[in-house]
Design a protein around this motif. Structure first.
Motif, PDB file in Angstrom:
ATOM      1  N   GLU A 191      33.148  45.607 -49.618  1.00  0.00           N
ATOM      2  CA  GLU A 191      32.585  44.564 -48.368  1.00  0.00           C
ATOM      3  C   GLU A 191      32.277  45.625 -47.310  1.00  0.00           C
ATOM      4  N   GLN A 192      33.409  46.679 -47.002  1.00  0.00           N
ATOM      5  CA  GLN A 192      33.395  47.505 -45.958  1.00  0.00           C
ATOM      6  C   GLN A 192      31.845  48.152 -45.869  1.00  0.00           C
ATOM      7  N   LEU A 193      31.622  48.603 -47.182  1.00  0.00           N
ATOM      8  CA  LEU A 193      30.702  49.486 -47.409  1.00  0.00           C
ATOM      9  C   LEU A 193      29.238  48.659 -47.095  1.00  0.00           C
ATOM     10  N   GLY A 194      29.250  47.451 -47.670  1.00  0.00           N
ATOM     11  CA  GLY A 194      28.170  46.456 -47.327  1.00  0.00           C
ATOM     12  C   GLY A 194      27.830  46.465 -45.689  1.00  0.00           C
ATOM     13  N   ASP A 195      28.796  45.924 -45.028  1.00  0.00           N
ATOM     14  CA  ASP A 195      28.965  45.882 -43.647  1.00  0.00           C
ATOM     15  C   ASP A 195      28.403  47.169 -42.856  1.00  0.00           C
ATOM     16  N   LEU A 196      28.872  48.392 -43.484  1.00  0.00           N
ATOM     17  CA  LEU A 196      28.485  49.803 -42.724  1.00  0.00           C
ATOM     18  C   LEU A 196      26.983  49.900 -43.118  1.00  0.00           C
ATOM     19  N   GLU A 197      26.543  49.655 -44.263  1.00  0.00           N
ATOM     20  CA  GLU A 197      25.056  49.790 -44.616  1.00  0.00           C
ATOM     21  C   GLU A 197      24.094  48.831 -43.620  1.00  0.00           C
ATOM     22  N   ASN A 198      24.781  47.684 -43.497  1.00  0.00           N
ATOM     23  CA  ASN A 198      23.942  46.725 -42.581  1.00  0.00           C
ATOM     24  C   ASN A 198      24.095  47.192 -41.172  1.00  0.00           C
ATOM     25  N   GLU A 199      25.081  47.837 -40.667  1.00  0.00           N
ATOM     26  CA  GLU A 199      25.127  48.349 -39.415  1.00  0.00           C
ATOM     27  C   GLU A 199      24.258  49.519 -39.326  1.00  0.00           C
ATOM     28  N   ILE A 200      24.209  50.387 -40.322  1.00  0.00           N
ATOM     29  CA  ILE A 200      23.097  51.476 -40.410  1.00  0.00           C
ATOM     30  C   ILE A 200      21.552  51.038 -40.142  1.00  0.00           C
ATOM     31  N   ALA A 201      21.409  49.872 -41.083  1.00  0.00           N
ATOM     32  CA  ALA A 201      20.063  49.193 -41.123  1.00  0.00           C
ATOM     33  C   ALA A 201      19.755  48.724 -39.505  1.00  0.00           C
ATOM     34  N   ALA A 202      20.698  48.153 -38.751  1.00  0.00           N
ATOM     35  CA  ALA A 202      20.800  47.765 -37.457  1.00  0.00           C
ATOM     36  C   ALA A 202      20.281  48.874 -36.752  1.00  0.00           C
ATOM     37  N   VAL A 203      21.298  50.101 -36.622  1.00  0.00           N
ATOM     38  CA  VAL A 203      20.948  51.077 -35.785  1.00  0.00           C
ATOM     39  C   VAL A 203      19.442  51.660 -36.035  1.00  0.00           C
ATOM     40  N   TYR A 204      19.125  51.921 -37.175  1.00  0.00           N
ATOM     41  CA  TYR A 204      17.700  52.387 -37.627  1.00  0.00           C
ATOM     42  C   TYR A 204      16.837  51.349 -36.736  1.00  0.00           C
ATOM     43  N   GLN A 205      16.957  49.898 -36.968  1.00  0.00           N
ATOM     44  CA  GLN A 205      16.027  49.105 -36.473  1.00  0.00           C
ATOM     45  C   GLN A 205      16.012  49.132 -34.880  1.00  0.00           C
ATOM     46  N   ARG A 206      17.215  49.250 -34.230  1.00  0.00           N
ATOM     47  CA  ARG A 206      17.276  49.124 -32.829  1.00  0.00           C
ATOM     48  C   ARG A 206      16.330  50.594 -32.275  1.00  0.00           C
ATOM     49  N   ASP A 207      16.596  51.651 -33.326  1.00  0.00           N
ATOM     50  CA  ASP A 207      15.891  52.937 -32.739  1.00  0.00           C
ATOM     51  C   ASP A 207      14.596  52.935 -33.195  1.00  0.00           C
ATOM     52  N   SER A 208      14.039  52.220 -34.109  1.00  0.00           N
ATOM     53  CA  SER A 208      12.677  52.170 -34.605  1.00  0.00           C
ATOM     54  C   SER A 208      11.571  51.918 -33.506  1.00  0.00           C
ATOM     55  N   TYR A 209      10.485  52.335 -33.622  1.00  0.00           N
ATOM     56  CA  TYR A 209       9.301  51.970 -32.639  1.00  0.00           C
ATOM     57  C   TYR A 209       9.428  50.501 -32.277  1.00  0.00           C
ATOM     58  N   LEU A 210       9.511  49.571 -33.141  1.00  0.00           N
ATOM     59  CA  LEU A 210       9.735  48.129 -32.926  1.00  0.00           C
ATOM     60  C   LEU A 210      10.929  47.732 -31.957  1.00  0.00           C
ATOM     61  N   GLY A 211      12.001  48.338 -32.330  1.00  0.00           N
ATOM     62  CA  GLY A 211      13.237  48.152 -31.479  1.00  0.00           C
ATOM     63  C   GLY A 211      13.072  48.671 -30.155  1.00  0.00           C
ATOM     64  N   ARG A 212      12.338  49.766 -30.135  1.00  0.00           N
ATOM     65  CA  ARG A 212      12.084  50.414 -28.925  1.00  0.00           C
ATOM     66  C   ARG A 212      11.173  49.627 -27.905  1.00  0.00           C
ATOM     67  N   ALA A 213      10.351  49.023 -28.691  1.00  0.00           N
ATOM     68  CA  ALA A 213       9.383  48.080 -27.981  1.00  0.00           C
ATOM     69  C   ALA A 213      10.237  46.838 -27.406  1.00  0.00           C
ATOM     70  N   GLY A 214      10.806  46.516 -28.346  1.00  0.00           N
ATOM     71  CA  GLY A 214      11.865  45.251 -27.812  1.00  0.00           C
ATOM     72  C   GLY A 214      12.537  45.434 -26.640  1.00  0.00           C
ATOM     73  N   ARG A 215      13.255  46.907 -26.619  1.00  0.00           N
ATOM     74  CA  ARG A 215      13.932  47.081 -25.281  1.00  0.00           C
ATOM     75  C   ARG A 215      13.088  47.301 -24.084  1.00  0.00           C
ATOM     76  N   TRP A 216      11.767  47.895 -24.490  1.00  0.00           N
ATOM     77  CA  TRP A 216      10.701  47.977 -23.486  1.00  0.00           C
ATOM     78  C   TRP A 216      10.397  46.709 -22.862  1.00  0.00           C
TER      79      TRP A 216
END
Lengths: 80, 746
Positions: free
Chosen positions: B585-610
């Motif tokens: 379960e921890q591993l699953g959460d961690l992988e989701n967190e990684i996905a979220a970080v990638y998403q936040r730093d993706s061009y789309l995520g940057r656009a969202g923050r922009w």
């Protein structure tokens, strides 16, 4: 007493009444279009559903028509 | 090739004469449907064989008159006069005629005969004529017209071979003599206009039929269509003068046409048609008395629509589930085949996921068009338009706009495609432009999840559930805004005289399965093909924006090593130990967190923050902005994007209630990055819903609008006005909501 030959707008006919179209008045190209559909001077019409829009019978077929400021159809009551 | 050249036959006739049934009877399934280049007119071609000869059939748009005043009619005239490069020269004309209304149908025939092309008349619906007590002296009619007349029953395939034989010999015949019903003075003016037109060296020769139409067309459409050089001004002065002379001679334009043609028709038909003294009451009449009744007719209509739309959902749902399953397994299959990395993600998340999210609507389109085609084919649709005209006239439209708008509640794509029945260009455009405001089924999950999470399950006025009222309000919002937009459009951009609403109510008949299937096939294919090509491209783009650059330092330095350590530890543990479950379960959460970080730093995520400063007045943080941006190609992806952002994994299924609850719980827990205050409250939830209700977040709809209007201007216009309205609506909702004390605590 109303004369049978009195000229009235089409929308004054009540359901089931027969009439002869006397004249279609309005913008020339709009009138032209109605003529192509068969609604023209001399055509026999029957009011099927009165109101706006109304349904009329015209040489066996039914037409739904909303006459407004652009066109008005004058008819004489009775089959003539 | 030893094959002899193909003959080309054009099929023309009034609407509701069984023209498409005849076309199918002649061409079978060998039909091709497309558009004439440059205009939004449906081009239907078919192939036919007869005794070793090949025929190409062109189905011209149904029309009462061969007078070019609309693109449809212009195309018909251009095809017949061989003024278009994209169709072959017409060898023969097949004119289908309704035997129960010969007078009006022969009006069109008289125009066709003026073209000088070999013509064959197919006399259809003799059974209806007979049931109305009409008798037709066919021999006499043949003599009078002097062309082959074949009695057919298109729906029962009677007389088809005979018709083919007549067409084969007509196509080989020489062009016939042109016959004009017009008085000599008019013909002389026509000839003169032709001469003066081609006397100007730069201009191509003017066919006689077009010269005639130029004199007759007072709407100005044909003048505009032919206006291509500066010398036309001179010709138009001449036309004006000619009309003046004709009017002085007692031949006023355009009335002279109806006089001349109906005069000719009366001559042809005298002694041919015998009518009964008293018209028998048909079953169609009895049915109409009920179905067009102001009260009963409206009730029947409402019940019918309720049945149609609920069945669309009921029948389409299991199929949609199936397709969803297939797309899922296909994604899994490809996922297993291709190693993890950009290519796998592109194939699975980008292409299969993206195109799949569009294909999923195919069942709804098929079912909706099945019902609409049945209602159309049996003749009910015209009655529905009659009943709804009163309502639609208030927003400047006519009854014909009602069904397309109603269809748009399921999906705007079939709704936009269903506007083809509206002949008036301005009405049709207005209907197309407001159709995407109707809350389609893809908005429902967004409403459902936000309402479930943030609208308290209380009642208003003591009995109405507040959640249900909110959902209803979202649907009403779309309708009210659509009505306002339609009114504004009809008074500004699409202003123009409303032509009188005239529509034929065809005689009721049993729907033909063949016609219905044909219609569904056409619509389904054009949906798959047209929407599919662009959606494919857009899916790839959005996927890339959400995937790249994928070079987060946070992931590579802290999260990834932790994940690897966890995975290694997990390997060593026995699968049934409680520690194993905990760690995975921890591993699953961690992988989701990684996905979220990638998403936040993706061009789309940057656009969202922009864009966060822009969406902050709406009460949104960058995550919501990001989800809104990502859902522009297709609004249904919003749940997936939010799922990734809130660390749930992108593959959550919004159809599953537990998943909805999970997402709802996470959203409730979300806080602002800077202040730590909760992001979501009732005004924020409402502001998101209003945004989704009004925004044009569906690339497929915009593509279909562009196809149907044959331009990029209108889809861009739709996108801009809807997005602006959505932003303003969301802004108002949030700002007003935050000032209402009752909401803030929520």
């Amino acid at each position: 007493m109303s004369d049978v030959h009195e000229l009235v707008p089409l929308n004054l006919l009540s359901a089931g009444q027969l009439a002869l179209v006397e004249q279609v008045l309005g913008q020339p190209d709009v009138v032209h279009r109605l003529e192509e559909l068969g609604l023209r001077g001399g055509a026999a019409v029957e009011m099927v559903q009165a109101g706006s829009p109304c349904i009329i019978r015209l040489s066996g077929n039914k037409l739904c028509l909303r006459a407004d400021e652009l066109v008005s159809v004058l008819v004489r009551r009775g089959t003539g | 090739m030893t094959e002899r050249p193909k003959f080309t036959v054009a099929l023309i006739g009034n609407p509701n004469t069984g023209k498409s049934t005849l076309f199918t009877a002649l061409a079978g399934v060998r039909q091709r449907v497309g558009n004439y280049p440059g205009v939004t007119v449906e081009k239907k071609l078919g192939g036919m064989h007869f005794e070793g000869r090949q025929f190409q059939l062109i189905d011209l748009p149904g029309t009462y008159s061969l007078a070019p005043r609309s693109p449809d009619e212009m195309v018909a005239v251009d095809v017949l006069l061989h003024r278009r490069d994209d169709t072959s020269r017409v060898d023969a004309v097949l004119s289908i005629v309704d035997a129960s209304n010969l007078e009006r149908n022969l009006y069109l025939v008289s125009q066709v005969l003026e073209l000088g092309l070999p013509t064959v008349v197919a006399l259809n619906m003799t059974d209806i004529a007979r049931s109305r007590g009409l008798t037709i002296d066919l021999e006499r009619l043949r003599q009078r017209l002097g062309i082959p007349i074949i009695e057919i029953q298109a729906n029962r395939r009677i007389g088809i071979d005979e018709l083919k034989r007549a067409l084969a010999s007509a196509a080989e015949a020489k062009p016939t003599e042109r016959r004009s019903p017009f008085p000599d003075a008019f013909q002389a003016e026509t000839a003169q206009l032709q001469t003066s037109w081609s006397a100007n060296g730069k201009r191509a020769e003017l066919p006689r039929y077009l010269a005639e139409r130029l004199l007759l067309d007072t709407s100005g459409y044909l003048q505009d269509a032919l206006a291509n050089d500066e010398h036309n001004g001179v010709a138009f002065e001449e036309i004006k003068a000619a009309r003046g002379r004709l009017s002085a001679a007692g031949l006023p334009v355009p009335a002279v046409e109806a006089q001349a043609r109906y005069g000719w028709v009366a001559e042809v038909l005298s002694g041919v048609v015998t009518r009964p003294a008293k018209r028998p009451v048909s079953s169609s009449d009895r049915l109409d008395r009920f179905l067009t009744h102001k009260l009963w007719g409206t009730i029947v209509f409402a019940i019918l629509m309720l049945i149609v739309f609920s069945s669309v959902f009921i029948f389409a749902d299991p199929v949609m589930g199936l397709i969803d399953g297939w797309i899922g397994s296909l994604g899994e299959f490809v996922g297993n085949l291709v190693p993890e990395g950009p290519l796998q993600s592109l194939l699975v998340d980008g292409i299969i996921g993206g195109v799949g999210s569009v294909l999923i609507f195919l069942p709804q389109i098929v079912f909706l068009f099945f019902f609409l085609a049945v209602l159309e084919d049996c003749g009910y649709m015209a009655r529905a338009a009659y009943l709804m005209d009163k309502l639609m006239v208030r927003v400047g439209l006519s009854g014909k706009s009602f069904i397309p708008l109603l269809s748009s509640f399921a999906c705007a794509i079939p709704g936009v495609m269903a506007t083809r029945v509206i002949e008036n260009r301005r009405d049709r455009l207005t209907t197309i432009l407001v159709a995407p405001l109707m809350s389609c089924s893809a908005r429902l999950p967004v409403y459902a999840i936000l309402i479930g999470a943030f609208i308290p399950a209380t009642t208003v006025l003591g009995f109405l559930p507040l959640q249900g009222v909110t959902l209803f309000a979202m649907y009403v919002l779309g309708m009210v805004v659509a009505a306002i937009v339609a009114l504004v459009l009809k008074r500004t951009l699409l202003r123009g005289p409303t032509p009188p609403f005239v529509m034929e109510l065809p005689t009721y008949k049993w729907p033909s399965l063949r016609n219905v299937l044909q219609r569904i096939g056409e619509r389904a294919w054009s949906f798959i093909y047209r929407a599919g090509t662009l959606i494919f491209a857009v899916s790839v783009l959005i996927w890339a924006a959400a995937y790249y650059p994928r070079n987060s330092v946070e992931v590579s330095e802290t999260l990834a090593p932790r994940r690897d350590a966890l995975a290694a530890e997990l390997e060593k543990l026995p699968e049934d130990s409680p520690r194993h479950a905990e760690l995975s379960e921890q591993l699953g959460d961690l992988e989701n967190e990684i996905a979220a970080v990638y998403q936040r730093d993706s061009y789309l995520g940057r656009a969202g923050r922009w864009i966060e400063p822009a969406v902050r007045p709406l009460g949104w943080d960058w995550r919501i902005g990001c989800a809104a941006i990502a859902s522009f190609p297709a609004r249904e992806v919003v749940m997936g994007v939010l799922g990734v952002i809130y660390n749930l994994g992108g593959d959550l299924d919004v159809g599953e209630e537990s998943d909805q609850d999970r997402l709802g719980t996470r959203m409730k827990a979300a806080v602002w990055d800077d202040t730590g205050e909760p992001v979501y409250n009732i005004p924020v939830a409402l502001s998101i819903m209003v945004f989704f209700a009004l925004c044009a977040q569906c690339a497929a709809t915009l593509v279909v609008i562009s196809r149907e209007t044959n331009s990029w201007r209108w889809p861009i216009f739709t996108f801009v006005y809807m997005t602006t309205l959505a932003y303003l609506g969301a802004l108002l909702t949030y700002q007003i909501g935050m000032r209402l004390p009752a909401f803030i605590s929520g």
